[in-house]
Design a protein around this motif. Structure first.
Motif, PDB file in Angstrom:
ATOM      1  N   ARG A  79       0.856  -1.188   0.000  1.00 12.43           N
ATOM      2  CA  ARG A  79       0.000   0.000   0.000  1.00 12.43           C
ATOM      3  C   ARG A  79       0.880   1.222   0.000  1.00 12.43           C
ATOM      4  O   ARG A  79       2.100   1.106   0.088  1.00 12.43           O
ATOM      5  N   HIS A 135      -1.975  -4.591  10.000  1.00 14.46           N
ATOM      6  CA  HIS A 135      -3.293  -3.987   9.794  1.00 14.46           C
ATOM      7  C   HIS A 135      -4.166  -4.140  11.044  1.00 14.46           C
ATOM      8  O   HIS A 135      -4.935  -3.239  11.387  1.00 14.46           O
ATOM      9  N   GLU A 137      -3.114  -1.506  13.505  1.00 17.57           N
ATOM     10  CA  GLU A 137      -3.696  -0.218  13.102  1.00 17.57           C
ATOM     11  C   GLU A 137      -5.170  -0.155  13.482  1.00 17.57           C
ATOM     12  O   GLU A 137      -5.642   0.865  13.993  1.00 17.57           O
TER      13      GLU A 137
END
Length: 149
Positions: free
Chosen positions: A113, A123, A126
């Protein structure tokens, strides 16, 4: 209960996805999975590839982080499903990356990304941070409403 379910599911999804990547891609190789670019990268450092070569040390730090999350969860006055879910994502992500660091001395990253190459555990961490912030906002709004009454 959501804490344990999320932590286990995140760690399992992370490890299974990394196993799949290790079987199907060599380091530096790239492929598309639908609209998602996958590129295998082995990171022996921390986020942003800083401090390369200290993977096992970061594995120990991940274990200490998970123990800290468990302690905080038990002692914190902050409660609720949202908060529990947030901590589950944080712990699951730390467990997933911690396993890699302790076993291999590095973490397998593969989801490309704009901010770099990450993995499922990254992820999840996050998501955990975002949910912690949301939980704190919700709690602040509740406290504010209680003070008005």
């Amino acid at each position: 209960m959501p804490f344990y379910i999320i932590a286990i599911l995140v760690a399992a999804a992370d490890q299974l996805s990394k196993m799949w990547i290790r079987v199907h891609l060599d380091v530096g190789e790239t492929m598309m999975l639908g609209s998602v670019e996958l590129s295998r990268f082995e990171n022996s450092g921390m986020a942003g590839s800083l401090l390369q070569g200290y993977g096992r040390l970061f594995g120990v730090i991940a274990v200490l982080f998970v123990l800290g999350v468990l302690y905080y969860r038990k002692r914190s006055e902050e409660k609720g499903v949202l908060f529990d879910c947030a901590l589950g994502f944080l712990a699951g992500g730390a467990i997933g990356n911690g396993i890699d660091r302790l076993l291999f001395g590095q973490v397998t990253d593969f989801i490309v990304r704009s901010g770099g190459i990450l993995n499922v555990a990254d992820h999840a961490i996050e998501a955990g941070v975002v949910l912690i912030i949301l939980s704190l906002i919700v709690q602040a709004l509740r406290n504010r409403k209680a003070l008005r009454q």
